[in-house]
Design an enzyme around this catalytic site. Structure first.
Site, PDB file in Angstrom:
ATOM      1  N   ILE A 168      -2.604  -6.520  -9.314  1.00 40.13           N
ATOM      2  CA  ILE A 168      -3.759  -6.214  -7.867  1.00 40.13           C
ATOM      3  C   ILE A 168      -3.998  -5.195  -7.349  1.00 40.13           C
ATOM      4  CG2 ILE A 168      -3.770  -7.340  -5.090  1.00 40.13           C
ATOM      5  CD1 ILE A 168      -2.756  -9.928  -6.007  1.00 40.13           C
ATOM      6  N   HIS A 197       2.886  -7.607 -10.473  1.00 34.77           N
ATOM      7  CA  HIS A 197       3.823  -8.898  -9.307  1.00 34.77           C
ATOM      8  C   HIS A 197       4.225 -10.251 -10.026  1.00 34.77           C
ATOM      9  CE1 HIS A 197       1.847  -6.794  -5.822  1.00 34.77           C
ATOM     10  NE2 HIS A 197       0.791  -6.702  -7.135  1.00 34.77           N
ATOM     11  N   CYS A 240       4.545  -2.693  -8.666  1.00 37.44           N
ATOM     12  CA  CYS A 240       2.398  -2.097  -7.852  1.00 37.44           C
ATOM     13  C   CYS A 240       2.839  -0.751  -7.031  1.00 37.44           C
ATOM     14  CB  CYS A 240       2.666  -3.192  -7.126  1.00 37.44           C
ATOM     15  SG  CYS A 240       0.477  -2.956  -7.630  1.00 37.44           S
ATOM     16  N   GLU A 243       7.293 -11.333  -9.062  1.00 40.02           N
ATOM     17  CA  GLU A 243       7.492 -12.299  -7.451  1.00 40.02           C
ATOM     18  C   GLU A 243       5.512 -13.243  -6.613  1.00 40.02           C
ATOM     19  OE1 GLU A 243       4.809  -8.715  -6.057  1.00 40.02           O
ATOM     20  OE2 GLU A 243       5.916  -9.271  -7.094  1.00 40.02           O
ATOM     21  N   GLU A 287       1.032  -1.190   0.064  1.00 42.08           N
ATOM     22  CA  GLU A 287      -0.262   0.007  -0.336  1.00 42.08           C
ATOM     23  C   GLU A 287       0.444   1.122   0.326  1.00 42.08           C
ATOM     24  OE1 GLU A 287      -3.324   2.878  -0.167  1.00 42.08           O
ATOM     25  OE2 GLU A 287      -1.373   3.205   1.656  1.00 42.08           O
TER      26      GLU A 287
END
Length: 208
Positions: A139, A184, A84, A186, A53
């Site tokens: 996401i 992402h 992200c 990962e 975040e």
């Protein structure tokens, strides 16, 4: 013959998917370690800013007294990769962000925070990334709305009916020693993006 030591790459470990990045980096023949203190930065050859975040991470960078030293190192050419939320923090300009959010900088781009979240929330697609097909997981991701001439666009969302408003949006960029993806890598078990960053780090250390 003297064998060079593997690069040491840190993962900012204040919030977000830290462990996943550490695992991906470990598969790329580097020494990977979590980073929480400013003095640890001097032990690194590069750093990953993970997903999470962005506003929370911004506050924690200030609270842990990491913002200014990390910002200064990136400005001086220290290799950094952001996924992200990391992309958001590395951007010079953020749309739909909080007024008090701090930026690390390093990328002369404008990103829109939570751009995918407003449209499709979670989204997966195959991308052409530097000539290779990479499966990407988004996401509540940002996307890049504008770049300057120094920024290299590495990937955009394919223009398909399923992509909706995301079609054609820029989702991976590079500027000098700074790399960022809206997705992402990962989370997919595909280390090619991390290996790209490791190659950038190796190139940076060879130039010193």
């Amino acid at each position: 013959m003297v064998v060079a030591a593997p690069p040491v790459i840190g993962v900012l470990a204040l919030q977000g998917d830290v462990q996943e990045h550490l695992i991906s980096l470990a598969k790329c023949d580097v020494t990977a370690r979590p980073v929480r203190r400013a003095e640890e930065l001097d032990e690194l050859d590069g750093i990953v800013i993970p997903g999470g975040e962005s506003t929370t991470m911004s506050k924690l960078l200030v609270n842990f007294e990491l913002l200014e030293p990390l910002r200064a190192k990136i400005k001086a050419g220290f290799p950094a990769y952001g996924s992200c939320a990391g992309m958001i923090l590395l951007a010079e300009t953020v749309l739909d962000g909080r007024e008090d959010q701090e930026q690390l900088g390093g990328l002369a781009v404008t990103v829109r925070r939570n751009a995918f979240g407003r449209q499709v929330d979670s989204f997966e697609t195959d991308l052409d990334l530097a000539g290779e097909t990479v499966h990407a997981v988004f996401i509540r991701a940002p996307w890049v709305e504008a770049v300057n001439g120094e920024v290299e666009v590495l990937a955009t969302v394919p223009v398909t009916a399923e992509a909706g408003d995301a079609a054609g949006r820029i989702v991976a960029v590079r500027q000098g020693n700074v790399l960022a993806t809206a997705f992402h890598p990962e989370l997919t078990g595909d280390e090619r993006v991390h290996r790209l960053f490791v190659d950038m780090v190796r190139g940076s250390t060879e130039e010193k």
